[in-house]
Design a protein around this motif. Structure first.
Motif, PDB file in Angstrom:
ATOM      1  N   GLY A   1      -9.171  -3.954  23.536  1.00  0.00           N
ATOM      2  CA  GLY A   1      -9.094  -2.716  22.766  1.00  0.00           C
ATOM      3  C   GLY A   1     -10.472  -2.410  22.229  1.00  0.00           C
ATOM      4  N   LEU A   2     -10.572  -1.499  21.266  1.00  0.00           N
ATOM      5  CA  LEU A   2     -11.915  -1.114  20.819  1.00  0.00           C
ATOM      6  C   LEU A   2     -12.555  -2.152  19.914  1.00  0.00           C
ATOM      7  N   ASN A   3     -11.737  -3.050  19.326  1.00  0.00           N
ATOM      8  CA  ASN A   3     -12.319  -4.065  18.431  1.00  0.00           C
ATOM      9  C   ASN A   3     -11.485  -5.349  18.492  1.00  0.00           C
ATOM     10  N   ASP A   4     -11.860  -6.336  17.694  1.00  0.00           N
ATOM     11  CA  ASP A   4     -11.138  -7.607  17.690  1.00  0.00           C
ATOM     12  C   ASP A   4      -9.705  -7.435  17.188  1.00  0.00           C
TER      13      ASP A   4
ATOM     14  N   VAL B   1     -17.618   3.357   4.297  1.00  0.00           N
ATOM     15  CA  VAL B   1     -16.947   2.865   5.511  1.00  0.00           C
ATOM     16  C   VAL B   1     -15.467   3.205   5.510  1.00  0.00           C
ATOM     17  N   LYS B   2     -14.942   3.442   6.699  1.00  0.00           N
ATOM     18  CA  LYS B   2     -13.560   3.902   6.839  1.00  0.00           C
ATOM     19  C   LYS B   2     -12.522   2.815   6.545  1.00  0.00           C
ATOM     20  N   GLN B   3     -12.879   1.550   6.818  1.00  0.00           N
ATOM     21  CA  GLN B   3     -11.898   0.479   6.620  1.00  0.00           C
ATOM     22  C   GLN B   3     -12.529  -0.717   5.921  1.00  0.00           C
TER      23      GLN B   3
ATOM     24  N   VAL C   1     -23.058   5.367  11.230  1.00  0.00           N
ATOM     25  CA  VAL C   1     -23.096   4.043  11.844  1.00  0.00           C
ATOM     26  C   VAL C   1     -21.776   3.822  12.576  1.00  0.00           C
ATOM     27  N   ASP C   2     -21.809   3.158  13.692  1.00  0.00           N
ATOM     28  CA  ASP C   2     -20.640   2.790  14.515  1.00  0.00           C
ATOM     29  C   ASP C   2     -19.957   3.978  15.207  1.00  0.00           C
ATOM     30  N   ASP C   3     -19.480   4.941  14.416  1.00  0.00           N
ATOM     31  CA  ASP C   3     -18.739   6.076  14.963  1.00  0.00           C
ATOM     32  C   ASP C   3     -19.580   7.340  14.798  1.00  0.00           C
ATOM     33  N   GLN C   4     -20.006   7.912  15.922  1.00  0.00           N
ATOM     34  CA  GLN C   4     -20.912   9.071  15.843  1.00  0.00           C
ATOM     35  C   GLN C   4     -20.152  10.336  15.477  1.00  0.00           C
TER      36      GLN C   4
ATOM     37  N   LYS D   1      -3.747   3.523  14.403  1.00  0.00           N
ATOM     38  CA  LYS D   1      -4.938   3.234  13.600  1.00  0.00           C
ATOM     39  C   LYS D   1      -5.681   2.101  14.298  1.00  0.00           C
ATOM     40  N   THR D   2      -6.875   1.754  13.804  1.00  0.00           N
ATOM     41  CA  THR D   2      -7.647   0.740  14.530  1.00  0.00           C
ATOM     42  C   THR D   2      -7.488  -0.663  13.930  1.00  0.00           C
ATOM     43  N   ASP D   3      -6.317  -0.949  13.371  1.00  0.00           N
ATOM     44  CA  ASP D   3      -6.119  -2.278  12.794  1.00  0.00           C
ATOM     45  C   ASP D   3      -5.137  -3.124  13.619  1.00  0.00           C
TER      46      ASP D   3
ATOM     47  N   ASP E   1     -14.793   5.003  25.190  1.00  0.00           N
ATOM     48  CA  ASP E   1     -15.834   4.448  26.064  1.00  0.00           C
ATOM     49  C   ASP E   1     -15.676   2.937  26.240  1.00  0.00           C
ATOM     50  N   ARG E   2     -15.450   2.244  25.151  1.00  0.00           N
ATOM     51  CA  ARG E   2     -15.358   0.776  25.211  1.00  0.00           C
ATOM     52  C   ARG E   2     -14.214   0.348  26.128  1.00  0.00           C
ATOM     53  N   THR E   3     -13.028   0.936  25.918  1.00  0.00           N
ATOM     54  CA  THR E   3     -11.861   0.469  26.682  1.00  0.00           C
ATOM     55  C   THR E   3     -11.892   0.972  28.121  1.00  0.00           C
TER      56      THR E   3
ATOM     57  N   GLU F   1     -11.461  -3.062   4.317  1.00  0.00           N
ATOM     58  CA  GLU F   1     -10.800  -4.367   4.400  1.00  0.00           C
ATOM     59  C   GLU F   1     -11.117  -5.088   5.717  1.00  0.00           C
ATOM     60  N   GLU F   2     -11.687  -4.381   6.675  1.00  0.00           N
ATOM     61  CA  GLU F   2     -11.965  -5.000   7.982  1.00  0.00           C
ATOM     62  C   GLU F   2     -13.223  -5.870   7.902  1.00  0.00           C
ATOM     63  N   PRO F   3     -13.134  -7.117   8.415  1.00  0.00           N
ATOM     64  CA  PRO F   3     -14.279  -8.027   8.294  1.00  0.00           C
ATOM     65  C   PRO F   3     -15.598  -7.453   8.823  1.00  0.00           C
ATOM     66  N   TRP F   4     -15.530  -6.686   9.904  1.00  0.00           N
ATOM     67  CA  TRP F   4     -16.761  -6.078  10.434  1.00  0.00           C
ATOM     68  C   TRP F   4     -17.478  -5.260   9.356  1.00  0.00           C
ATOM     69  N   PHE F   5     -16.714  -4.454   8.623  1.00  0.00           N
ATOM     70  CA  PHE F   5     -17.331  -3.585   7.616  1.00  0.00           C
ATOM     71  C   PHE F   5     -17.797  -4.396   6.402  1.00  0.00           C
ATOM     72  N   GLN F   6     -17.063  -5.463   6.098  1.00  0.00           N
ATOM     73  CA  GLN F   6     -17.519  -6.365   5.027  1.00  0.00           C
ATOM     74  C   GLN F   6     -18.888  -6.939   5.388  1.00  0.00           C
TER      75      GLN F   6
ATOM     76  N   LEU G   1     -19.739 -10.239  20.953  1.00  0.00           N
ATOM     77  CA  LEU G   1     -20.373 -10.264  19.632  1.00  0.00           C
ATOM     78  C   LEU G   1     -21.384  -9.127  19.525  1.00  0.00           C
ATOM     79  N   ILE G   2     -21.181  -8.280  18.522  1.00  0.00           N
ATOM     80  CA  ILE G   2     -22.141  -7.211  18.256  1.00  0.00           C
ATOM     81  C   ILE G   2     -22.762  -7.506  16.890  1.00  0.00           C
ATOM     82  N   SER G   3     -23.734  -6.707  16.467  1.00  0.00           N
ATOM     83  CA  SER G   3     -24.507  -7.142  15.301  1.00  0.00           C
ATOM     84  C   SER G   3     -24.261  -6.335  14.019  1.00  0.00           C
TER      85      SER G   3
ATOM     86  N   ILE H   1     -22.800   6.319   6.834  1.00  0.00           N
ATOM     87  CA  ILE H   1     -21.346   6.488   6.873  1.00  0.00           C
ATOM     88  C   ILE H   1     -20.732   6.127   8.217  1.00  0.00           C
ATOM     89  N   CYS H   2     -19.583   5.404   8.143  1.00  0.00           N
ATOM     90  CA  CYS H   2     -18.682   5.278   9.281  1.00  0.00           C
ATOM     91  C   CYS H   2     -17.407   5.980   8.812  1.00  0.00           C
ATOM     92  N   ALA H   3     -17.210   7.199   9.287  1.00  0.00           N
ATOM     93  CA  ALA H   3     -16.173   8.085   8.753  1.00  0.00           C
ATOM     94  C   ALA H   3     -14.782   7.739   9.305  1.00  0.00           C
TER      95      ALA H   3
HETATM   96  C1  FCA Z   1     -15.641   1.168  15.175  1.00  0.00           C
HETATM   97  C2  FCA Z   1     -14.459   0.243  15.085  1.00  0.00           C
HETATM   98  C3  FCA Z   1     -14.823  -0.976  14.270  1.00  0.00           C
HETATM   99  C4  FCA Z   1     -16.094  -1.627  14.822  1.00  0.00           C
HETATM  100  C5  FCA Z   1     -17.216  -0.639  14.851  1.00  0.00           C
HETATM  101  C6  FCA Z   1     -18.473  -1.199  15.480  1.00  0.00           C
HETATM  102  O1  FCA Z   1     -15.877   1.749  13.932  1.00  0.00           O
HETATM  103  O2  FCA Z   1     -13.358   0.885  14.494  1.00  0.00           O
HETATM  104  O3  FCA Z   1     -13.774  -1.898  14.305  1.00  0.00           O
HETATM  105  O4  FCA Z   1     -15.846  -2.076  16.134  1.00  0.00           O
HETATM  106  O5  FCA Z   1     -16.826   0.503  15.611  1.00  0.00           O
END
Ligand code: FCA
Length: 325
Positions: A225-228, A31-33, A110-113, A198-200, A172-174, A35-40, A276-278, A85-87
């Motif tokens: 934005g694209l995430n929380d 995973v790319k990040q 996963v997440d980022d194609q 960056k996406t943080d 796409d999201r935004t 430290e991000e709770p989503w990836f945890q 909320l996504i899964s 991989i989420c690159a």
């Molecule tokens: C991207 C974002 C993450 C998360 C994921 C589903 O990778 O950067 O924060 O939203 O999609």
């Protein structure tokens, strides 16, 4: 004497099998990040899959291209069978695909194609992601409902789009959110782009600060934005400028700990909600897909897109329970 020799032979013959049986199948999850709770959370559910199916999960944080390619070589050296991989950059797609094939590893994103040199999704890498534009529209709809509930006039509201357009799902999201707001009557001129590096949260905070300074004429704001983390950066920047939750509304995408921390604060902040996504589906299902692809030849579907649900302080506990989180 003879019996003993036969026994030795039998033991020798059994040894390779015994060694094989003791060595569990390994599947990487990059995973790319980290430290991000989503990836945890994704890792947590991938671990659950590994326990259930009896394989070993190898988790590696890959913050840049160099670390990504090194991680793939590392997996090959450990005799892993494949990886999810989420690159850190979707344009690494061709290099990642090549490294995987060279090492005979199955790869799924996963997440980022992942995309090729022309920016087109790489068709032979199966993918699980969110339906970015649709989920963005849900963000927009959530903001609109609350704008109405507060009795704000549509033309007086500034719209802050924390943007990370180099990532297609981010774009796409935004855009989905911005389009929903414009379709409802918010003037296109009220939409302010704040490109983040960056996406943080920190990058979003910096981007939002600049945008607020340049657009001080708006006294009421909505942000996304694209995430929380992106939405939260905008909220913190607004607070720093004295724009509190009575004049500001943000809805994120995710629903992991970043959002929950906001919801459990005693006084509501401008972080109004999140779609909320899964992480369970994304972590658990992709890990199993790669495992079964490598060990049973079961090819994953080319693209799986998951949906989301608006979550606020009010419904968070119930919703997360429903989704097995
Ligand atoms: C991207 C974002 C993450 C998360 C994921 C589903 O990778 O950067 O924060 O939203 O999609």
């Amino acid at each position: 004497m003879q019996r003993r020799a036969a026994l030795t032979l039998a033991l020798l013959a059994a040894t390779p099998f015994a060694a094989q049986a003791a060595e569990p199948v390994k599947v990487g999850f990059l995973v790319k990040q980290a430290e991000e709770p989503w990836f945890q959370d994704e890792w947590k559910f991938a671990e659950q899959a590994a326990k259930e199916k009896g394989f070993t999960l190898v988790k590696i944080g890959v913050p840049n291209g160099e670390k990504t390619l090194a991680a793939i070589d590392n997996l090959a050296a450990q005799k892993a069978v494949g990886f999810v991989i989420c690159a850190p950059d979707v344009k690494l797609g061709v290099a990642i695909n090549r490294a995987a094939k060279r090492n005979n590893l199955k790869v799924m994103s996963v997440d980022d194609q992942l995309v090729d040199g022309a920016g087109k999704p790489i068709a032979d890498i199966p993918h699980m992601g969110i339906s970015g534009y649709e989920i963005g529209k849900q963000v927009g709809a959530g903001l609109l409902a609350e704008i109405k509930a507060r009795g704000w006039k549509l033309d007086e509201v500034g719209v802050l789009r924390v943007a990370y357009d180099q990532l297609p799902t981010g774009h796409d999201r935004t855009m989905g959110a911005a389009d929903a707001l414009k379709a409802a009557g918010i003037p296109a001129a009220n939409v302010v782009d704040a490109p983040q590096a960056k996406t943080d949260t920190e990058s979003a905070f910096n981007a939002a600060n600049i945008a607020f300074t340049k657009n001080a004429k708006f006294k009421k704001w909505v942000a996304f934005g694209l995430n929380d983390e992106a939405a939260l950066g905008a909220v913190r920047a607004a607070e720093g400028r004295g724009i509190k939750h009575d004049a500001m509304l943000a809805i994120g995408i995710g629903g992991s700990q970043t959002a929950l921390n906001e919801f459990t604060k005693p006084t509501p902040t401008a972080f109004f909600g999140t779609v909320l996504i899964s992480p369970k589906r994304h972590g658990y299902e992709t890990a199993i897909a790669v495992y079964e692809w490598a060990t049973k030849g079961k090819q994953p579907p080319p693209v799986t897109l998951t949906s989301g649900t608006l979550m606020t302080r009010q419904n968070q506990a119930e919703l997360r329970k429903q989704m097995g989180l």
